[in-house]
Design a protein around this motif. Structure first.
Motif, PDB file in Angstrom:
ATOM      1  N   ASN B 110      36.867 -13.177  94.224  1.00 12.37           N
ATOM      2  CA  ASN B 110      35.756 -12.971  95.165  1.00 12.37           C
ATOM      3  C   ASN B 110      36.275 -12.743  96.591  1.00 12.37           C
ATOM      4  OD1 ASN B 110      36.653 -15.496  95.836  1.00 12.37           O
ATOM      5  ND2 ASN B 110      34.628 -16.387  96.042  1.00 12.37           N
ATOM      6  N   THR B 118      39.477 -15.094 103.712  1.00 12.93           N
ATOM      7  CA  THR B 118      39.237 -16.227 102.802  1.00 12.93           C
ATOM      8  C   THR B 118      40.560 -16.680 102.169  1.00 12.93           C
ATOM      9  OG1 THR B 118      38.669 -14.796 100.916  1.00 12.93           O
ATOM     10  CG2 THR B 118      36.860 -15.513 102.318  1.00 12.93           C
ATOM     11  N   ASN B 188      29.361 -18.945 103.420  1.00 12.11           N
ATOM     12  CA  ASN B 188      28.834 -18.237 102.253  1.00 12.11           C
ATOM     13  C   ASN B 188      27.318 -18.292 102.212  1.00 12.11           C
ATOM     14  OD1 ASN B 188      28.080 -20.649 100.584  1.00 12.11           O
ATOM     15  ND2 ASN B 188      30.283 -21.000 100.778  1.00 12.11           N
ATOM     16  N   TYR B 189      26.770 -17.240 101.654  1.00  8.17           N
ATOM     17  CA  TYR B 189      25.318 -17.086 101.531  1.00  8.17           C
ATOM     18  C   TYR B 189      24.999 -16.801 100.056  1.00  8.17           C
ATOM     19  CZ  TYR B 189      25.387 -16.436 106.635  1.00  8.17           C
ATOM     20  OH  TYR B 189      25.559 -16.583 107.987  1.00  8.17           O
ATOM     21  N   SER B 193      24.082 -13.281  96.690  1.00 13.34           N
ATOM     22  CA  SER B 193      25.168 -13.042  95.738  1.00 13.34           C
ATOM     23  C   SER B 193      24.801 -12.079  94.625  1.00 13.34           C
ATOM     24  CB  SER B 193      25.614 -14.373  95.132  1.00 13.34           C
ATOM     25  OG  SER B 193      24.524 -14.970  94.458  1.00 13.34           O
ATOM     26  N   ASP B 323      27.275 -11.873 100.807  1.00  9.23           N
ATOM     27  CA  ASP B 323      27.492 -13.197 100.215  1.00  9.23           C
ATOM     28  C   ASP B 323      28.532 -14.036 100.959  1.00  9.23           C
ATOM     29  OD1 ASP B 323      29.471 -11.503  99.371  1.00  9.23           O
ATOM     30  OD2 ASP B 323      29.257 -11.916  97.230  1.00  9.23           O
ATOM     31  N   TYR B 324      29.453 -13.378 101.667  1.00  4.92           N
ATOM     32  CA  TYR B 324      30.425 -14.118 102.472  1.00  4.92           C
ATOM     33  C   TYR B 324      30.558 -13.473 103.844  1.00  4.92           C
ATOM     34  CZ  TYR B 324      31.818 -15.925  97.934  1.00  4.92           C
ATOM     35  OH  TYR B 324      31.794 -16.496  96.694  1.00  4.92           O
TER      36      TYR B 324
END
Lengths: 224, 335
Positions: B110, B118, B188-189, B193, B323-324
């Motif tokens: 991811n 990350t 993160n969200y 996703s 999502d991130y």
């Protein structure tokens, strides 16, 4: 028999497209329109781009629109919910109140004529500092039933000021107290100041309505 | 955490194949808000993979800096958009090619366009584990979706096909020295996703046999949502890292972001009031490099002398459909 009827062509798309700056679906490609929207959409906007020429504040108030209207249309209510406008009294001009704006060094006279329309639910304060003959500083307010726009009881108030050229230069400097700042020099603070005053309006009306108090203007010794 | 990550060396590799806009049938009539502004991009050949790019970049880096990777690398962390092989990861294959003997290899799936950051956060955690004694970590980030997917017939006529470009970077981080990473912030969200999916006309799943090519499912509504999301969440992560690290945007000498399109680039730098000349990108030459964008831009900014002897660099961006988000502050030069 078909219920559909043909609507005659009543819009001259071609003519409209010849007017510079007009972008309409029939004559302006959707691709270009999308590109324009991307160009216009930013993540943040400089203060001046948003509030440079027009300053609008808006708020939801948990109080019926008729009550908000009745309160706002009384000029003396301004003594309660504005930050610094006080001591209104009738003056030599018909329908005009003379008051004091405390932010103008304490000696600044402010004149206000309130023009309201119950059908349109508009309350406009036509004001000026120092003199009441030329009321150029206009606070435009519109009260909207929140039921219509937010699907809940209460009101939405929209309040707009437009940057009249007199904000840049005082047209009647001879009438101003000596060494007094000019209201137009505060234009960049209008959003913050008006937003705070809108919070006053909301707080006062919601508190009285919730607690079933008289809605006011609740001013001791109201002057005639 | 006591030890701070430092950037020891970085190098990139781009596929040789340069593709200009004329390759894409969908580009001229693109009515897309999201997919505009490209000129060139690189495509991997069908027989060219992320490990080839990593190997080229790693050998270049080792030669330039005189680093013996066999001695230096304790761990390999990778992230790749479209890996050559399912099931296994590319980190071990890279180790085999370079004859490395790292104690840890993690191929992290991811992170998308911010996986460089990350993985830096993961590396920061690893170097601070006293039991493991990990000192030097090779982070490898590669993007191969452009040549592998978006060059294919049935896909290359879509508006989105012109946007991706391929490339890869390797960066060697260690637990001491100059070029210190001052601060890392990853958010993160999960609610976003499931907004990026692969669509095929015959509705088959990507692993099922099909003659229908796959592409990213970008409806007009999704595009609008992602644009407004990117406008919102990337400024947030940049403002938060500046606040957390007690830096101000005025102190940033260089901003490097992922590069989805010119609008995001403009809006992100505007949001922290960084002028265009302090925001380094390679969008015209390499298009959207996905996860490789941030490290390739960092590498090229160093090589082109955009980064001076001493510079505070802000890295930032978002992944997939939001999502991130991630940001890092790198104090380049002597501490």
């Amino acid at each position: 028999m078909s219920l559909e009827t043909t609507i005659p062509e009543r819009t001259d798309h071609q003519f409209l497209s010849t007017i510079p700056g007009v972008r309409r679906f029939e004559t302006y490609p959707l691709d270009n329109f999308h590109a324009d929207m991307m160009e216009t959409t930013h993540a943040v906007y400089p203060h001046n781009d948003v509030y440079g020429q027009y300053c609008t504040v808006e708020e939801y108030i948990d109080c019926p629109p008729e009550v908000v209207f009745e309160y706002m249309k009384e000029t003396i209510s301004l003594e309660e919910w504005t930050f610094s406008v006080r001591d209104f009294k009738p003056c030599h001009l018909p329908e005009v109140h003379e008051g004091v704006d405390k932010v103008g060094s304490g000696h600044t006279k402010i004149y206000c004529k309130t023009i309201s329309n119950k059908d349109a639910m508009t309350v406009d304060y036509h004001c000026a500092w120092d003199q009441g003959e030329d009321l150029w500083m206009i606070y435009l307010n519109r009260i909207i039933p929140a039921e219509l726009v937010l699907k809940k009881p209460g009101s939405v108030v929209l309040w707009t000021n437009c940057r009249h050229p007199y904000y840049l230069n005082n047209p009647y400097p001879e009438k101003a107290p000596a060494n007094r700042l000019w209201v137009g020099d505060l234009w960049d603070w209008f959003y913050a100041g008006h937003a705070a005053e809108m919070q006053n309006l909301k707080a006062i009306l919601e508190f009285r309505y919730k607690n079933k108090l008289p809605m006011g203007p609740n001013i001791l010794g109201v002057r005639q | 955490m006591n030890k701070k990550l430092s950037l020891m060396a970085i190098a990139s590799a781009l596929p040789e194949k340069i593709v200009d806009n004329s390759f894409f049938a969908g580009i001229s009539d693109s009515n897309s808000k999201m997919f505009k502004g490209t000129k060139y991009r690189r495509h991997v050949e069908q027989n060219e993979g992320e490990v080839d790019l990593f190997e080229r970049a790693a050998r270049k880096m080792a030669e330039e800096k005189g680093i013996d990777l066999r001695e230096e690398v304790d761990a390999i962390l990778t992230n790749v958009s479209i890996p050559e092989l399912p099931f296994t990861g590319c980190g071990a294959i890279l180790a085999k090619r370079l004859n490395l003997k790292p104690r840890f290899i993690f191929d992290v799936h991811n992170g998308g366009c911010v996986s460089f950051i990350t993985l830096m956060e993961l590396a920061q955690i690893l170097i601070n584990n006293p039991q493991k004694n990990i000192k030097r970590i090779l982070i490898c980030v590669g993007q191969t979706a452009a040549g592998r997917i978006f060059s294919l017939p049935g896909v290359n006529d879509k508006a989105q096909a012109a946007i991706p470009g391929d490339g890869a970077s390797v960066a060697l981080f260690h637990d001491e020295g100059d070029n210190q990473v001052e601060h890392i912030l990853v958010k993160n969200y999960p609610e976003y996703s499931t907004d990026m999916t692969i669509a095929r006309e015959d509705e088959s799943r990507w692993w099922q046999p099909s003659i229908s090519p796959g592409s990213v499912d970008f409806s007009e509504g999704k595009i609008s949502a992602v644009i407004m999301r990117g406008n919102r969440i990337v400024p947030v992560v940049m403002h938060e890292i500046l606040k957390e690290s007690k830096n101000s945007a005025k102190e940033i000498d260089l901003l490097i972001t992922n590069q989805p399109n010119p609008f995001f680039l403009r809006n992100w730098r505007e949001s922290i009031q960084v002028p265009a000349e302090k925001h380094f990108d390679t969008f015209e030459d390499y298009a959207n490099l996905f996860q490789a964008g941030i490290p390739i831009n960092l590498d090229l900014a160093i090589r082109k002398g955009v980064i001076k002897d001493k510079a505070k660099i802000l890295l930032a961006g978002f992944s997939h459909a939001g999502d991130y988000t991630a940001a890092a502050i790198l104090n380049f030069g002597k501490q």
